[in-house]
Design an enzyme around this catalytic site. Sequence first.
Site, PDB file in Angstrom:
ATOM      1  N   ARG A 169       0.842  -1.191   0.000  1.00 12.35           N
ATOM      2  CA  ARG A 169       0.000   0.000   0.000  1.00 12.35           C
ATOM      3  C   ARG A 169       0.886   1.253   0.000  1.00 12.35           C
ATOM      4  NH1 ARG A 169      -4.960   1.677   3.793  1.00 12.35           N
ATOM      5  NH2 ARG A 169      -5.291  -0.547   3.945  1.00 12.35           N
ATOM      6  N   ASP A 192       2.028 -13.167   9.506  1.00 16.27           N
ATOM      7  CA  ASP A 192       2.911 -13.358  10.664  1.00 16.27           C
ATOM      8  C   ASP A 192       2.673 -14.714  11.322  1.00 16.27           C
ATOM      9  OD1 ASP A 192       4.292 -11.012  10.460  1.00 16.27           O
ATOM     10  OD2 ASP A 192       2.996  -9.902  11.839  1.00 16.27           O
ATOM     11  N   ASP A 240      -2.741 -11.396  12.401  1.00 19.43           N
ATOM     12  CA  ASP A 240      -2.066 -11.213  11.110  1.00 19.43           C
ATOM     13  C   ASP A 240      -1.745 -12.575  10.508  1.00 19.43           C
ATOM     14  OD1 ASP A 240       0.181 -10.978   9.198  1.00 19.43           O
ATOM     15  OD2 ASP A 240       0.001  -8.850   9.680  1.00 19.43           O
ATOM     16  N   THR A 258      -0.716   7.658  -1.099  1.00 20.33           N
ATOM     17  CA  THR A 258      -2.032   7.577  -1.754  1.00 20.33           C
ATOM     18  C   THR A 258      -2.934   6.532  -1.089  1.00 20.33           C
ATOM     19  OG1 THR A 258      -1.339   5.834  -3.274  1.00 20.33           O
ATOM     20  CG2 THR A 258      -0.960   8.109  -3.983  1.00 20.33           C
TER      21      THR A 258
HETATM   22  N1  URA Z   1      -4.751  -9.098   7.222  1.00 18.80           N
HETATM   23  C1  URA Z   1      -4.560 -10.001   8.209  1.00 18.80           C
HETATM   24  O1  URA Z   1      -3.614 -10.789   8.161  1.00 18.80           O
HETATM   25  N2  URA Z   1      -5.406  -9.984   9.237  1.00 18.80           N
HETATM   26  C2  URA Z   1      -6.454  -9.150   9.333  1.00 18.80           C
HETATM   27  O2  URA Z   1      -7.204  -9.213  10.295  1.00 18.80           O
HETATM   28  C3  URA Z   1      -6.644  -8.216   8.285  1.00 18.80           C
HETATM   29  C4  URA Z   1      -5.770  -8.204   7.240  1.00 18.80           C
END
Ligand code: URA
Length: 209
Positions: free
Chosen positions: A104, A203, A200, A108
């Site tokens: 991202r 991760d 995430d 922008t």
């Molecule tokens: N990406 C992720 O890995 N977890 C989320 O909750 C949102 C985006």
Amino acid sequence: MSRVYVFDHPLIQHKLTHIRDKNTGTKEFRELVEEVAMLMAYEITRDLPLEEVEIETPVAPAKAKVLAGKKLGLIPILRAGLGMVDGILRLIPAAKVGHIGLYRDPETLQPVEYYIKLPTDIDERELIVIDPMLATGGSAAAALAALKKRGARSLKLMCLIAAPEGIARVQEEHPDVDIYAAAVDERLNEKGYIVPGLGDAGDRLFGTK
Ligand code: URA
């Protein structure tokens, strides 16, 4: 308007609960994501066309069905999408795999492609785009647009967990693309995480946190 399919199969739901659990470690998380991806692939491929062939069993000649040769392509969005690929390939080993990387732009806030490598014949393939966490839908919508720009004509979007915000965005920008998910959660929080979600996904898959 595209359709949203939520897979309520008990095995998918059971495994998803363990995936969500914060006490599930990297190894188990990875294995479970692969297993759910495989089970979801079984459901997603339900409408693949069949054709009749003639074979001989040890007992008698028979007319039997095989896949009609529709060519598939898997397109994981880097990096969390990678976690679902092997599970799908266990069921569809001949599928070609392309990759899309997006980040991202901090100014922008728009997704920018930093990597794209696709099978040459994407216009002839039924493509499954893999984005495990459909949060704002920004990456998925951009990935779908990037594929269409390069000739893709048949696209499905596969997610583990989708947020209503992400579904709305994909449906608005890509009304031709059906969405397949193991769950639709409540909402996004102020940091863009899906609630309750699983944290995430990248991760947790790669043990980077
Ligand atoms: N990406 C992720 O890995 N977890 C989320 O909750 C949102 C985006």
